[in-house]
Scaffold this motif. Structure first.
Motif, PDB file in Angstrom:
ATOM      1  N   UNK A   9      17.722  27.705  49.626  1.00  0.00           N
ATOM      2  CA  UNK A   9      18.728  28.616  49.073  1.00  0.00           C
ATOM      3  C   UNK A   9      19.204  28.155  47.696  1.00  0.00           C
ATOM      4  N   UNK A  10      19.448  26.856  47.565  1.00  0.00           N
ATOM      5  CA  UNK A  10      19.899  26.334  46.279  1.00  0.00           C
ATOM      6  C   UNK A  10      18.801  26.496  45.229  1.00  0.00           C
ATOM      7  N   UNK A  11      17.548  26.219  45.629  1.00  0.00           N
ATOM      8  CA  UNK A  11      16.428  26.399  44.715  1.00  0.00           C
ATOM      9  C   UNK A  11      16.276  27.850  44.294  1.00  0.00           C
ATOM     10  N   UNK A  12      16.550  28.766  45.207  1.00  0.00           N
ATOM     11  CA  UNK A  12      16.473  30.194  44.888  1.00  0.00           C
ATOM     12  C   UNK A  12      17.508  30.569  43.838  1.00  0.00           C
ATOM     13  N   UNK A  13      18.736  30.078  43.997  1.00  0.00           N
ATOM     14  CA  UNK A  13      19.785  30.331  43.006  1.00  0.00           C
ATOM     15  C   UNK A  13      19.375  29.762  41.645  1.00  0.00           C
ATOM     16  N   UNK A  14      18.891  28.533  41.655  1.00  0.00           N
ATOM     17  CA  UNK A  14      18.517  27.856  40.413  1.00  0.00           C
ATOM     18  C   UNK A  14      17.378  28.586  39.709  1.00  0.00           C
ATOM     19  N   UNK A  15      16.351  28.972  40.465  1.00  0.00           N
ATOM     20  CA  UNK A  15      15.227  29.681  39.861  1.00  0.00           C
ATOM     21  C   UNK A  15      15.622  31.077  39.389  1.00  0.00           C
ATOM     22  N   UNK A  16      16.538  31.728  40.094  1.00  0.00           N
ATOM     23  CA  UNK A  16      17.022  33.035  39.642  1.00  0.00           C
ATOM     24  C   UNK A  16      17.747  32.894  38.297  1.00  0.00           C
ATOM     25  N   UNK A  17      18.541  31.849  38.157  1.00  0.00           N
ATOM     26  CA  UNK A  17      19.209  31.589  36.877  1.00  0.00           C
ATOM     27  C   UNK A  17      18.165  31.335  35.795  1.00  0.00           C
ATOM     28  N   UNK A  18      17.170  30.506  36.115  1.00  0.00           N
ATOM     29  CA  UNK A  18      16.106  30.196  35.161  1.00  0.00           C
ATOM     30  C   UNK A  18      15.382  31.458  34.724  1.00  0.00           C
ATOM     31  N   UNK A  19      15.046  32.327  35.694  1.00  0.00           N
ATOM     32  CA  UNK A  19      14.350  33.559  35.360  1.00  0.00           C
ATOM     33  C   UNK A  19      15.188  34.493  34.509  1.00  0.00           C
ATOM     34  N   UNK A  56       4.338  35.544  58.376  1.00  0.00           N
ATOM     35  CA  UNK A  56       5.066  36.805  58.277  1.00  0.00           C
ATOM     36  C   UNK A  56       6.220  36.816  59.267  1.00  0.00           C
ATOM     37  N   UNK A  57       7.300  37.575  58.966  1.00  0.00           N
ATOM     38  CA  UNK A  57       7.531  38.284  57.702  1.00  0.00           C
ATOM     39  C   UNK A  57       7.780  37.318  56.556  1.00  0.00           C
ATOM     40  N   UNK A  58       7.596  37.791  55.334  1.00  0.00           N
ATOM     41  CA  UNK A  58       7.831  36.955  54.162  1.00  0.00           C
ATOM     42  C   UNK A  58       9.271  36.449  54.171  1.00  0.00           C
ATOM     43  N   UNK A  59       9.466  35.269  53.592  1.00  0.00           N
ATOM     44  CA  UNK A  59      10.745  34.586  53.731  1.00  0.00           C
ATOM     45  C   UNK A  59      11.920  35.433  53.250  1.00  0.00           C
ATOM     46  N   UNK A  60      11.743  36.154  52.144  1.00  0.00           N
ATOM     47  CA  UNK A  60      12.880  36.928  51.606  1.00  0.00           C
ATOM     48  C   UNK A  60      13.077  38.247  52.337  1.00  0.00           C
ATOM     49  N   UNK A  61      12.081  38.674  53.076  1.00  0.00           N
ATOM     50  CA  UNK A  61      12.232  39.868  53.910  1.00  0.00           C
ATOM     51  C   UNK A  61      12.916  39.509  55.223  1.00  0.00           C
ATOM     52  N   UNK A  62      12.632  38.333  55.709  1.00  0.00           N
ATOM     53  CA  UNK A  62      13.159  37.892  56.996  1.00  0.00           C
ATOM     54  C   UNK A  62      14.584  37.367  56.915  1.00  0.00           C
ATOM     55  N   UNK A  63      15.019  36.957  55.720  1.00  0.00           N
ATOM     56  CA  UNK A  63      16.315  36.293  55.582  1.00  0.00           C
ATOM     57  C   UNK A  63      17.072  36.868  54.385  1.00  0.00           C
ATOM     58  N   UNK A  64      18.089  37.662  54.649  1.00  0.00           N
ATOM     59  CA  UNK A  64      18.860  38.278  53.570  1.00  0.00           C
ATOM     60  C   UNK A  64      19.610  37.259  52.730  1.00  0.00           C
ATOM     61  N   UNK A  65      19.829  36.061  53.263  1.00  0.00           N
ATOM     62  CA  UNK A  65      20.504  35.033  52.470  1.00  0.00           C
ATOM     63  C   UNK A  65      19.712  34.688  51.214  1.00  0.00           C
ATOM     64  N   UNK A  66      18.387  34.818  51.275  1.00  0.00           N
ATOM     65  CA  UNK A  66      17.560  34.577  50.096  1.00  0.00           C
ATOM     66  C   UNK A  66      17.856  35.626  49.027  1.00  0.00           C
TER      67      UNK A  66
END
Length: 201
Positions: A9-19, A56-66
């Motif tokens: 989750x933290x990596x997702x936030x960080x990469x979203x900021x980077x993107x 499957x399901x893909x990680x971001x489809x299976x978990x809304x927290x992503x």
């Protein structure tokens, strides 16, 4: 909550900021465009990893927290854009944190699904770098991983160290932190001293 999940989750936030920060200022992207870059950077590598591992399901489809983590990253980038943009090393630092976190997350997931050590390291590296590669291609840039700096190799080195430490029985949580720190340290040192792999020709 396991440390792997926290890292993801933290990596997702960080990469979203980077993107989001990687958007080309000359093109004056709107919020939707920036959101697309952030989303692709944050989940692109993990999506390809899951497809290759038949998970499957893909990680971001299976978990809304992503998805919430991606939105959080976009919001933070928007709120603090002027502050971030004044710092020359901000994008590199967010990118470095992202690859450090996602390499170990991807490796661990591949390993948990029965992949051998070699494939697990490759999946960790793919999780870390493919989102940024997809973003750069969409922005008509040559991906950094292809032309300069030690980027993917830092992920591979950290992944190998994770497996070595695991083989010696190091506590899993400590191993996550130590191996991620190794990746970040390699990346920062190589950027600071302008180190790169030898050219092919």
């Amino acid at each position: 909550m396991e440390i792997q999940y926290i890292f993801e989750l933290f990596g997702t936030v960080v990469f979203a900021i980077s993107g989001a920060l990687a958007g080309d200022e000359r093109q004056k992207h709107d919020w939707f465009g920036i959101a697309c870059f952030a989303f692709i950077t944050a989940v692109g590598g993990g999506t390809l990893r899951d497809l290759f591992l038949n998970s499957y399901p893909l990680v971001w489809i299976n978990d809304m927290n992503v998805i919430y983590a991606v939105f959080a990253g976009i919001l933070l980038a928007g709120l603090f854009f002027k502050y971030f943009s004044r710092l020359r090393v901000t994008l590199m630092l967010f990118d470095t944190l992202g690859i450090a976190l996602f390499t170990i997350v991807g490796l661990e997931k591949a390993h948990s699904l029965g992949a051998n050590n070699f494939i697990s390291v490759m999946m960790g590296m793919m999780t870390a770098v493919m989102g940024g590669m997809l973003r750069d291609v969409l922005m008509n840039r040559t991906p950094t991983v292809f032309v300069k700096e030690i980027y993917a190799m830092a992920c591979i080195a950290g992944g190998v160290m994770y497996l070595i430490f695991d083989n010696f029985g190091l506590d899993r949580n400590i191993n996550f932190i130590v191996s991620g720190a190794i990746i970040a340290a390699i990346r920062i040192v190589t950027v600071k001293y302008n180190l790169s792999l030898p050219k092919f020709y």
